[in-house]
Design a protein around this motif. Sequence first.
Motif, mmCIF file in Angstrom:
data_model
loop_
_atom_site.group_PDB
_atom_site.id
_atom_site.type_symbol
_atom_site.label_atom_id
_atom_site.label_comp_id
_atom_site.label_asym_id
_atom_site.label_seq_id
_atom_site.Cartn_x
_atom_site.Cartn_y
_atom_site.Cartn_z
ATOM 1 N N LEU A 242 0.824 -1.218 0.000
ATOM 2 C CA LEU A 242 0.000 0.000 0.000
ATOM 3 C C LEU A 242 0.850 1.257 0.000
ATOM 4 O O LEU A 242 0.594 2.201 -0.737
ATOM 5 N N GLN A 243 1.868 1.243 0.856
ATOM 6 C CA GLN A 243 2.747 2.411 0.965
ATOM 7 C C GLN A 243 3.427 2.701 -0.365
ATOM 8 O O GLN A 243 3.606 3.853 -0.747
ATOM 9 N N TYR A 246 0.811 3.839 -3.235
ATOM 10 C CA TYR A 246 0.253 5.191 -3.063
ATOM 11 C C TYR A 246 1.228 6.024 -2.227
ATOM 12 O O TYR A 246 0.920 6.396 -1.095
ATOM 13 N N ASP A 248 2.142 9.011 -2.137
ATOM 14 C CA ASP A 248 1.822 10.372 -1.697
ATOM 15 C C ASP A 248 0.695 10.402 -0.664
ATOM 16 O O ASP A 248 0.281 11.463 -0.219
ATOM 17 N N ALA A 249 0.220 9.232 -0.264
ATOM 18 C CA ALA A 249 -0.905 9.198 0.686
ATOM 19 C C ALA A 249 -0.403 9.135 2.125
ATOM 20 O O ALA A 249 0.691 8.654 2.382
ATOM 21 N N THR A 250 -1.220 9.664 3.048
ATOM 22 C CA THR A 250 -0.964 9.390 4.467
ATOM 23 C C THR A 250 -2.137 8.558 4.971
ATOM 24 O O THR A 250 -3.245 8.633 4.443
ATOM 25 N N TRP A 251 -1.879 7.739 5.965
ATOM 26 C CA TRP A 251 -2.867 6.716 6.337
ATOM 27 C C TRP A 251 -3.348 6.882 7.759
ATOM 28 O O TRP A 251 -3.922 6.035 8.353
ATOM 29 N N ARG B 74 -1.263 -6.262 5.289
ATOM 30 C CA ARG B 74 -1.084 -5.175 4.319
ATOM 31 C C ARG B 74 -1.391 -3.814 4.940
ATOM 32 O O ARG B 74 -1.527 -2.823 4.219
ATOM 33 N N PRO B 76 -1.169 -0.222 6.282
ATOM 34 C CA PRO B 76 -0.223 0.718 5.681
ATOM 35 C C PRO B 76 0.785 1.370 6.632
ATOM 36 O O PRO B 76 1.754 1.943 6.158
ATOM 37 N N THR B 77 0.523 1.331 7.941
ATOM 38 C CA THR B 77 1.522 1.874 8.876
ATOM 39 C C THR B 77 1.621 0.918 10.066
ATOM 40 O O THR B 77 0.736 0.082 10.284
ATOM 41 N N ARG B 80 -1.384 1.484 12.378
ATOM 42 C CA ARG B 80 -2.625 0.873 11.885
ATOM 43 C C ARG B 80 -2.578 -0.643 12.052
ATOM 44 O O ARG B 80 -3.585 -1.286 12.336
ATOM 45 N N TRP B 134 -8.090 -0.937 1.580
ATOM 46 C CA TRP B 134 -7.834 -0.550 2.979
ATOM 47 C C TRP B 134 -9.017 0.233 3.553
ATOM 48 O O TRP B 134 -9.302 0.139 4.751
ATOM 49 N N LYS B 187 -9.304 9.736 7.530
ATOM 50 C CA LYS B 187 -8.017 9.852 6.820
ATOM 51 C C LYS B 187 -8.212 9.640 5.322
ATOM 52 O O LYS B 187 -7.638 10.350 4.502
ATOM 53 N N THR B 192 -5.863 11.563 -0.529
ATOM 54 C CA THR B 192 -5.663 11.788 -1.960
ATOM 55 C C THR B 192 -6.927 11.390 -2.724
ATOM 56 O O THR B 192 -7.847 10.791 -2.156
ATOM 57 N N GLN B 195 -7.550 7.763 -2.388
ATOM 58 C CA GLN B 195 -8.085 7.389 -1.065
ATOM 59 C C GLN B 195 -9.572 7.735 -0.954
ATOM 60 O O GLN B 195 -10.349 6.963 -0.403
#
Lengths: 251, 330
Positions: A242-243, A246, A248-251, B74, B76-77, B80, B134, B187, B192, B195
Motif C-alpha cells: 500500500l505504501q 500510493y 503520496d498518501a498518508t494513512w 497489508r 499501511p503503517t 494501523r 484498505w 483519513k 488523496t 483514497q
Amino acid sequence: MSDPLFEFCCRMGDNTLVLGHRVSEWCGVAPVLEEDIALANTALDLIGQTQLWLGLAGEVEGKGRDADKLAFHRDVWDFRNVLLAEQPNGDFGQTMMRQFLFDSWHLMYLKALMSSSHEQVAAIAEKSVKEVTYHLERSTDTVIGLGDGTTESHERMQKALDRLYPFVGEMFIDDEVDAAMVEAGIAPDPSSLRAEYDAHLDTVLAEATLTKPEDDFAHKGGKTGVRHTEHLGHMLTQMQWLQRAYPDATW
Amino acid sequence: MYAQMIKSTGQGVKSLDEMEPEERAFQERINAGGKIEPKDWMPDGYRKNLIRQIGQHAHSEIVGQLPEGNWITRAPTLERKAILLAKVQDEAGHGLYLYCAAETLGVTRDDLTRDLLSGKMKYSSIFNYPTLTWADMGAVGWLVDGAAIMNQVPLQRTSYGPYARAMVRICKEESFHQRQGYDIMMKMANGTEAQRRMAQDALNRFWYPSLMMFGPSDKDSVHSAQSMAWKIKMNTNDELRQKFVDQTVPQAEYLGLTVPDEHLKWNEETGHYDFSEPDWTEFFDVLKGNGPCNTERLEARNKAWDEGRWVREGLLAHAAKKRAAKMAAE
C-alpha cells in the motif's frame, strides 16, 4: 558501514517487525481460540517494539526517516533481521519452535540491554522485557507440551527443530557493529550469551523429549543484510504494497 | 447485530394466566427487570433460543476475524497494523466470553464449533462480504461495528445474567472499534483522490449489507415477540435499523461521502430519515450460502480446525501425562 548505533537499532527493530509480521499471518486461523488471542497478542507486542526501535533508528540516523519510512520503504538488502525471523510459518509447530528459539535469545539480550549506557535503548529494553518474558513462557510451554504430547506432535516438533536449528547460530555471531556497541557500553557481544542460551535450550528440549541436532552449522547473512533468504522479498511485497502503490498518501 | 433470524418456540407468547406456576414466576422476574442465572429454572424454549443467539453471536466474532485478518499483513503503517491486531484480538476475546456464556446453558464450545463448521449454525451475513481495499477496514469499523453496537448496547440489559455481563465488556471494546473505523475513514476521505475513491467505494459496498445486519422486518414475527417477552431481544429490527440510519447519515455527510441511496431524505414529520430497504433476496441468498465469501469463510474455518487437530490432541495428551505423573507422585 553506516552509524553502528543505527545498524543496531535496525537489527532490533527488523527482528521484531519481520517476526511480528509472520506471527500476524496467523490471524483467525489458529488451532484453537486461545491461540488466536495469544498469537495476535504476541504480534501486537512485537509491532509495538518495532515502532520504538525503528523510531530510535530514524532519530539516530537524523535524515528525517521515521519508523514507518524505515519499515515500508526499504528493500530486502537494507533489512537487518536474523534469518530465523523471516522463516515461513509452516505448521503451528514450526511457528512456535521459531518463536521459542527467538524468544530465548530475545529475552536474554533484552535483559542485558536494560543496563545499556544508552538511555533510550535501556528504556525500550525494559518495556520489552515485560512482554517478551510472557512470550518465552508461552513458547516454552507450547514446545514442551507438543514435544511431549502425542507421537504425531512429537514428530512434528522434532522436524521443526531440525528445520530451524541451523538459523540459531546467527543470533550469536559477533561482528564490527557488535564490537562498536560493546565499546560504547550499549550492548553485549552476542557470543557472550551463547552458553546461557544453550543451557536453557538443553533444559527445555529435554523436558520436551526433543533432540538438538548435532550439527552446529549456522546460516548467516540476515543481520548484516548480505544475504537474506528468498522468503523476505515475498513478505515485503505484501507488507509494503500500500505504501509503495500510493506513496503520496498518508494513512 | 451479530444474531439474525433467531428462531424461538414459534408458538406465540403465552399470557401469565396460561403459564404453570414455575414459568409464571420466571416471567414475572423478567418483567420486573430481574436476571436469570445459569442454575435458575428456565423454559426449554428460552434455553434453546439463547443458545442459538449467543452461539451465532460467538461464531460471528470468530468468522469476523477473517475479513479483517485479510488486511493485517497489508496495513499501511505500524500504528494501523497494531490497532487492527488489537481489534482482531478483541474479537477473538469476545468469541471466548460468548462461548463461555453459552456453556452456562449446557452446551460445549466443541458442540457449537462443530455446528458452525458443518454449516448448521450461522454467523452474521455481513462477514460473507469481501474486504477489497484498505478503506474497507474503515467501513467495517464504522458501519459493521456501528450496527453491531446498536443491538449490543440494549443487550447489556438482557434477562440472562452471563450474556448481559459479557455484553458490558464487549460494548466497551466495540465502541473503540467503531471509533478506529471512523478514524480510518476520516483519513481516507480527506486524503488523496485515490483514497477518497476507496472510501466512497467502501461505503457503496458496505451500506446495504450493514442495513441487512439487523435482519428483515420482524414486527409481525412470533419468534421476535417471544424473544422480546423474554428480554433476550430488546428492540425490533426496524427500530434498530432506523436508529442506525439516523446516526450514520450525518457521519457520512461529515466525511463528504454519499450514501448510495437516491431515496434517502430527512423526514421532518417523523423526525427520522426515509431510506430504501436493502435487497432482501440478496440477504436470503447470503444466508443460504450464496454470499460472495461464504465458501471461503467456512473453508478457512474448517481448514484451521482440521490442521489444528494435532496441536489440540498433543497439548491434551501432554496435560494428561502431567496429571498422571502428579497423581503418581502424591
